[in-house]
Design an enzyme around this catalytic site. Structure first.
Site, PDB file in Angstrom:
ATOM      1  N   ASP A   1       3.239  -5.530  -1.692  1.00 33.72           N
ATOM      2  CA  ASP A   1       2.134  -6.090  -2.476  1.00 33.72           C
ATOM      3  C   ASP A   1       2.646  -7.337  -3.203  1.00 33.72           C
ATOM      4  O   ASP A   1       3.765  -7.334  -3.728  1.00 33.72           O
ATOM      5  CB  ASP A   1       1.653  -5.037  -3.479  1.00 33.72           C
ATOM      6  CG  ASP A   1       0.490  -5.515  -4.320  1.00 33.72           C
ATOM      7  OD1 ASP A   1      -0.181  -6.476  -3.889  1.00 33.72           O
ATOM      8  OD2 ASP A   1       0.252  -4.929  -5.389  1.00 33.72           O
TER       9      ASP A   1
ATOM     10  N   ASP B   1      -2.275  -5.497  -7.027  1.00 33.76           N
ATOM     11  CA  ASP B   1      -3.450  -4.620  -6.924  1.00 33.76           C
ATOM     12  C   ASP B   1      -3.098  -3.276  -6.270  1.00 33.76           C
ATOM     13  O   ASP B   1      -3.974  -2.446  -6.022  1.00 33.76           O
ATOM     14  CB  ASP B   1      -4.599  -5.302  -6.175  1.00 33.76           C
ATOM     15  CG  ASP B   1      -4.282  -5.531  -4.691  1.00 33.76           C
ATOM     16  OD1 ASP B   1      -3.135  -5.261  -4.265  1.00 33.76           O
ATOM     17  OD2 ASP B   1      -5.185  -5.975  -3.958  1.00 33.76           O
TER      18      ASP B   1
ATOM     19  N   ASP C   1      -0.013  -6.903   1.136  1.00 32.74           N
ATOM     20  CA  ASP C   1      -0.801  -8.058   1.590  1.00 32.74           C
ATOM     21  C   ASP C   1       0.084  -9.053   2.336  1.00 32.74           C
ATOM     22  O   ASP C   1       1.312  -8.885   2.426  1.00 32.74           O
ATOM     23  CB  ASP C   1      -1.513  -8.717   0.400  1.00 32.74           C
ATOM     24  CG  ASP C   1      -0.559  -8.950  -0.769  1.00 32.74           C
ATOM     25  OD1 ASP C   1       0.572  -9.396  -0.515  1.00 32.74           O
ATOM     26  OD2 ASP C   1      -0.936  -8.673  -1.933  1.00 32.74           O
TER      27      ASP C   1
ATOM     28  N   ASP D   1      -3.224  -5.989  16.151  1.00 35.84           N
ATOM     29  CA  ASP D   1      -3.913  -4.781  16.581  1.00 35.84           C
ATOM     30  C   ASP D   1      -5.294  -5.185  17.092  1.00 35.84           C
ATOM     31  O   ASP D   1      -5.961  -6.029  16.486  1.00 35.84           O
ATOM     32  CB  ASP D   1      -4.055  -3.824  15.385  1.00 35.84           C
ATOM     33  CG  ASP D   1      -3.759  -2.389  15.759  1.00 35.84           C
ATOM     34  OD1 ASP D   1      -4.411  -1.902  16.701  1.00 35.84           O
ATOM     35  OD2 ASP D   1      -2.904  -1.759  15.114  1.00 35.84           O
TER      36      ASP D   1
ATOM     37  N   ASP E   1      -5.788  -0.541  20.470  1.00 30.01           N
ATOM     38  CA  ASP E   1      -6.093   0.764  19.897  1.00 30.01           C
ATOM     39  C   ASP E   1      -6.918   1.614  20.874  1.00 30.01           C
ATOM     40  O   ASP E   1      -7.912   1.130  21.423  1.00 30.01           O
ATOM     41  CB  ASP E   1      -6.911   0.518  18.613  1.00 30.01           C
ATOM     42  CG  ASP E   1      -7.074   1.746  17.763  1.00 30.01           C
ATOM     43  OD1 ASP E   1      -6.068   2.218  17.209  1.00 30.01           O
ATOM     44  OD2 ASP E   1      -8.217   2.228  17.628  1.00 30.01           O
TER      45      ASP E   1
ATOM     46  N   GLU F   1      -2.517   1.748  23.385  1.00 28.43           N
ATOM     47  CA  GLU F   1      -2.387   3.107  22.839  1.00 28.43           C
ATOM     48  C   GLU F   1      -3.268   4.015  23.689  1.00 28.43           C
ATOM     49  O   GLU F   1      -4.470   3.776  23.810  1.00 28.43           O
ATOM     50  CB  GLU F   1      -2.852   3.130  21.380  1.00 28.43           C
ATOM     51  CG  GLU F   1      -2.528   4.461  20.718  1.00 28.43           C
ATOM     52  CD  GLU F   1      -3.499   4.846  19.606  1.00 28.43           C
ATOM     53  OE1 GLU F   1      -3.098   5.629  18.738  1.00 28.43           O
ATOM     54  OE2 GLU F   1      -4.649   4.383  19.612  1.00 28.43           O
TER      55      GLU F   1
ATOM     56  N   HIS G   1       1.945   4.571  12.204  1.00 26.71           N
ATOM     57  CA  HIS G   1       1.162   4.886  11.007  1.00 26.71           C
ATOM     58  C   HIS G   1       0.354   6.174  11.138  1.00 26.71           C
ATOM     59  O   HIS G   1      -0.294   6.593  10.190  1.00 26.71           O
ATOM     60  CB  HIS G   1       0.234   3.712  10.695  1.00 26.71           C
ATOM     61  CG  HIS G   1      -0.754   3.492  11.811  1.00 26.71           C
ATOM     62  ND1 HIS G   1      -0.378   3.059  13.069  1.00 26.71           N
ATOM     63  CD2 HIS G   1      -2.093   3.689  11.876  1.00 26.71           C
ATOM     64  CE1 HIS G   1      -1.426   2.991  13.841  1.00 26.71           C
ATOM     65  NE2 HIS G   1      -2.493   3.370  13.148  1.00 26.71           N
ATOM     66  N   ASP G   2       0.347   6.782  12.332  1.00 28.83           N
ATOM     67  CA  ASP G   2      -0.388   8.043  12.542  1.00 28.83           C
ATOM     68  C   ASP G   2       0.539   9.250  12.610  1.00 28.83           C
ATOM     69  O   ASP G   2       0.061  10.383  12.680  1.00 28.83           O
ATOM     70  CB  ASP G   2      -1.162   7.999  13.870  1.00 28.83           C
ATOM     71  CG  ASP G   2      -2.269   6.958  13.896  1.00 28.83           C
ATOM     72  OD1 ASP G   2      -2.806   6.637  12.819  1.00 28.83           O
ATOM     73  OD2 ASP G   2      -2.583   6.478  14.999  1.00 28.83           O
TER      74      ASP G   2
HETATM   75  O1  ISL Z   1      -3.716  10.638  14.589  1.00 30.12           O
HETATM   76  C1  ISL Z   1      -4.555  10.997  15.359  1.00 30.12           C
HETATM   77  C2  ISL Z   1      -5.569  12.004  15.097  1.00 30.12           C
HETATM   78  O2  ISL Z   1      -4.969  13.275  15.134  1.00 30.12           O
HETATM   79  C3  ISL Z   1      -4.600  10.401  16.612  1.00 30.12           C
HETATM   80  O3  ISL Z   1      -5.298  11.116  17.523  1.00 30.12           O
HETATM   81  C4  ISL Z   1      -5.228   9.042  16.416  1.00 30.12           C
HETATM   82  O4  ISL Z   1      -6.473   9.139  15.835  1.00 30.12           O
HETATM   83  C5  ISL Z   1      -5.334   8.421  17.747  1.00 30.12           C
HETATM   84  O5  ISL Z   1      -4.033   8.230  18.134  1.00 30.12           O
HETATM   85  C6  ISL Z   1      -6.012   7.097  17.674  1.00 30.12           C
HETATM   86  O6  ISL Z   1      -5.377   6.289  16.758  1.00 30.12           O
HETATM   87  C7  ISL Z   1      -5.810   4.995  16.588  1.00 30.12           C
HETATM   88  O7  ISL Z   1      -7.226   4.889  16.462  1.00 30.12           O
HETATM   89  C8  ISL Z   1      -7.808   5.472  15.314  1.00 30.12           C
HETATM   90  C9  ISL Z   1      -7.077   5.143  14.026  1.00 30.12           C
HETATM   91  O8  ISL Z   1      -7.503   5.997  13.000  1.00 30.12           O
HETATM   92  C10 ISL Z   1      -5.574   5.263  14.172  1.00 30.12           C
HETATM   93  O9  ISL Z   1      -4.942   4.867  12.993  1.00 30.12           O
HETATM   94  C11 ISL Z   1      -5.192   4.424  15.333  1.00 30.12           C
HETATM   95  O10 ISL Z   1      -3.802   4.345  15.514  1.00 30.12           O
HETATM   96  C12 ISL Z   1      -9.204   4.962  15.258  1.00 30.12           C
HETATM   97  O11 ISL Z   1      -9.194   3.568  15.322  1.00 30.12           O
END
Ligand code: ISL
Length: 585
Positions: A32, A36, A40, A109, A217, A279, A352-353
C-alpha cells in the site's frame, strides 16, 4: 513461430518462457502506498528491487481493472481502466516501464468467462428481453411448470463455485441469468460472435499498450454445452441439493475453436515474446496436451488443478485429508510425461486461491524454513515454467485465524453461511475448515519487515497481517543467505543457467516411497538427481544413479549430503540436487 518451440534441438529456437520464472502479484495485498489499507500500483513501484533481486522474468498481476470488488477484482466493470483503489492507467504505464527497464515482462489477468453485473454490457443485457445485448449473457426462463422465483424453478440444478445455485432471477424480466461464480459475476455468452469480437478488441488494446501476455481466468469454462441437470454432488455444502455443473461447463465443445479464433484475431503477427497461460480447473492431461500443442496455436501452458486436490476430501477444498505423497508423485509424473513431447507444463504450489504450501504439504511450525525450501526445490526442478506467488519466496504461512470474523473472501463467507444454514458444521468445525481451505490464507498482506502491519501499510490493512511477520519477513530474509528467499533466488538462477533443468527428460524414482520424492532429469549425457525428504524424520533411499560420484548442485541444508554407495541419507526435510555424468561421456 517454430513448429516445436519447447524442445531444444539446434534447428529450433526454444520459446523464451522455457527458462523463465513467473512471479504473481496480488495487488490488493502487495504494498500500500496511500495508507488506505489496500495495496496499489504506486506501492508496486516501491518493491521492484525485491523482484529484480529474486531474479524473476515475468510478473503476472491479478486484476486491477475497475470493479465493485465483489470477488476482489475478478468481477470487472470496465476492462480498459484501472480501479481507483489501485491507481490509474498512468500508474500502470509507469509500473510496466519500470519492470521492463529491469527486463521483467508484464502479464495481465484476463477475466472473460464473466463480467461484473455492473459492467455496462450486463446493464444493457438485463434491461429488457429485447435488448440487443440480451444474448451476450446466458438468460433462461424458469423451469417448465414452475413460476419464476418458486423453489426449484432454476433452469438447472447446478451449484455455483461459491455455493448456492448458478442461476439468479432478474425480477424485472422474469428470467434467470447464469453465474458460475457469484451472482455479481454473470457468465458471458461466448456463442455470440459479438461477445468474442468485443473481448478480442479489448485484448488487442492491452497488447498495443505494451503488456506481454495474459493469464486467462477459468478459460476452459467459456464454452458451455446445453443445459441438462447435473448429477447430484456430494460436496459438504451441496449435500444432495445441487447438481454438478462441471460436465456441462468445463472443456466445452467449442473451447478449442474459440481459443484458435482468439489466437488468429489477437496474437497473429505479434506472437513472439508473449506469454499465454490458461487457468483450467478440471482439465485432464489430454486436455492439457491439446491446449498447449504449439501446432494448434491455442495457449502456451495451463494451470492444472489435479495436484491441488490431493489433500481434499469428498467435501472439496474445506474438507481436509492428509496428503499421500505417492499420489502427488503419480499426478506430477503423469503431467510431466503427458506433456514431454507436445506442450509444456506450468509448475505451481500457490496462487491467490490456494492456501500456503508450507502449511499444507510442509510443516509451518518447527520445520518451516526447511520444508518451504524442500518443497520449492522439488517443484522447481521439474520440467516446465515455475510460478512463485507473492510471499511464497519468504515461506509465508497460512493465516491461522481463530475467528470467523477475520475472513473477507466471498467464497469462504458463502461457504460459512451455507454450512450454517444447513446445520452441517458447528462453529468450531467451521473455524477449522476455513483455517485449512480459505483463499484468505494466501491473501494476508505481504510481510516486508517486522514493523507494525509488516511494512505493508501505514493504515488499517484490509485483511489482518499474520502476526508471524515479526519472524517471517523480507527484510530479515534478504540479509540471511540461508533464508527461504535466497533459496528461491538460487533455484531461479539455476533454471536460467542450466539446460538440464530447462529441457532434461523427467523420470520419477521410488514411486511407492511414502516420504522421499526423487526423480532424475537427463539431457545430453548429464543427469540431475533430485532427492527430497518430505517428512520430519531422517529417511534414506537407494538411487542407482548415485553409484557414480556426483557433484552437489544445490541443497537446502548446510553441508554435503550423506551418500554411501547408492544410498543417500536425508535429514528431515532435506532436499538435494546432484549432477552426475554418464561414464560414456
Ligand atoms: O478457489 C476456487 C474455488 O474453490 C477455485 O475453484 C477457483 O474459483 C477457480 O480456480 C477459479 O478461479 C479464478 O476465477 C474465479 C476467481 O474467484 C479466482 O480468484 C480466480 O483465480 C472467478 O473469477
Amino acid at each position: 513461430m517454430s513448429a516445436h518451440p519447447t524442445t531444444p534441438p539446434a534447428a529450433h529456437t526454444p520459446a523464451w518462457w522455457t527458462s523463465a520464472v513467473v512471479y504473481q502479484i496480488y495487488p490488493r495485498s502487495f504494498q500500500d502506498s496511500d495508507g488506505d489499507g489496500v495495496g496499489d500500483l504506486r506501492g508496486v513501484l516501491r518493491r521492484i528491487d525485491h523482484l529484480a533481486e529474486l531474479g524473476v522474468d515475468v510478473v503476472w498481476f491479478s486484476p486491477m481493472y475497475r470493479s465493485p470488488q465483489d470477488d476482489n477484482g475478478y468481477d470487472i466493470s470496465d476492462y480498459q481502466d484501472i480501479d481507483p483503489l489501485f491507481g490509474t492507467l498512468d500508474d500502470l504505464d509507469e509500473v510496466v516501464a519500470a519492470l521492463h527497464a529491469r527486463g521483467i515482462k508484464v502479464v495481465m489477468d484476463l477475466v472473460v468467462n464473466h463480467t461484473s453485473d455492473e459492467h455496462p454490457w450486463f446493464a444493457e443485457s438485463r434491461s429488457s428481453i429485447d435488448s440487443p445485448k440480451r444474448d451476450w449473457y446466458w438468460w433462461r426462463p424458469a423451469r417448465a411448470g414452475f413460476a419464476p422465483g418458486e423453489p426449484g424453478a432454476e433452469p438447472t440444478n447446478w451449484e455455483s463455485f461459491f455455493s448456492g445455485s448458478t442461476w439468479e432471477l432478474d425480477a424485472d424480466t422474469g428470467e434467470y441469468y447464469l453465474h458460475l461464480f457469484s451472482r455479481k459475476q454473470p457468465d458471458l455468452n461466448w456463442e455470440n460472435p459479438q461477445v468474442r469480437d468485443a473481448v478480442y478488441a479489448m485484448m488487442r488494446w492491452w497488447l498495443d499498450r505494451g503488456i506481454d501476455g495474459f493469464r486467462m481466468d477459468v478459460i476452459n469454462l467459456i464454452s458451455k454445452a446445453t443445459h441438462p441437470d447435473g448429477s447430484l454432488s456430494d460436496g459438504a455444502v451441496a449435500h444432495g441439493l445441487f447438481g454438478d455443473a462441471g460436465p456441462f461447463t468445463m472443456n466445452g465443445p467449442r473451447l478449442h475453436e474459440f481459443l484458435q479464433e482468439m489466437h488468429r484475431d489477437v496474437f497473429h503477427g505479434r506472437r513472439d515474446g508473449l506469454l499465454l497461460v490458461g487457468e483450467t480447473p478440471g482439465a485432464t492431461v489430454e486436455d492439457g496436451v491439446l491446449l498447449t500443442d504449439p501446432a494448434r496455436a491455442e495457449l502456451d501452458m495451463v494451470f492444472t488443478f489435479e495436484h491441488m486436490g490431493l489433500d481434499h476430501g469428498p467435501g472439496g477444498r474445506f474438507d481436509r485429508r492428509p496428503l499421500d505423497l505417492r499420489d502427488l508423485k503419480a499426478t506430477m509424473a503423469r503431467w510431466q510425461h503427458g506433456l514431454e513431447s507436445t506442450g509444456w507444463n506450468s509448475l505451481y504450489w500457490e496462487n491467490h486461491d490456494q492456501p500456503r504450501i508450507v502449511s499444507r504439504f510442509g510443516d509451518d511450525g518447527a520445520h518451516r524454513r526447511d520444508s518451504a525450501t524442500a518443497l520449492a526445490t522439488l517443484l522447481h526442478l521439474h520440467r516446465g515454467t515455475p510460478y512463485v506467488y507473492q510471499g511464497e519466496e519468504l515461506g509465508m504461512t497460512n493465516a491461522h485465524f481463530a475467528a470467523l470474523s477475520s475472513y473477507r473472501d466471498i467464497e469462504s463467507l458463502n461457504f460459512a453461511s451455507s454450512a450454517r444454514a444447513l446445520g452441517l458444521l458447528d462453529e468450531q468445525q467451521l473455524v477449522g475448515a476455513l483455517a485449512f481451505g480459505s483463499r484468505d490464507n494466501a491473501r494476508t498482506p505481504m510481510q516486508w519487515d517486522a514493523t507494525t502491519h509488516a511494512g505493508f501499510t501505514t493504515g488499517e490493512p484490509w485483511l489482518q497481517v499474520n502476526p508471524n511477520h515479526v519472524d517471517v519477513n523480507a527484510a530479515s530474509e534478504r540479509v540471511d543467505e540461508a533464508s527461504v528467499f535466497h533459496h528461491y533466488r538460487r533455484l531461479i538462477a539455476l533454471r536460467h543457467d542450466d539446460r538440464v533443468v530447462r529441457f532434461g527428460d523427467f523420470r520419477m524414482l521410488l514411486p511407492d516411497d511414502p516420504d522421499v520424492y526423487a526423480f532424475t532429469r537427463s539431457l545430453e549425457g548429464t543427469t540431475l538427481v533430485v532427492a527430497c525428504n518430505i517428512s520430519g524424520s531422517p529417511r534414506s533411499a537407494s538411487i542407482a544413479e548415485l553409484a557414480v560420484p556426483g557433484e552437489l548442485v544445490l541443497g537446502n541444508l548446510p553441508g554435503e549430503p550423506a551418500i554411501h554407495g547408492d544410498v543417500v541419507s536425508l535429514r528431515p526435510w532435506e532436499a538435494v540436487v546432484l549432477r552426475v555424468r554418464r561414464s560414456s561421456d
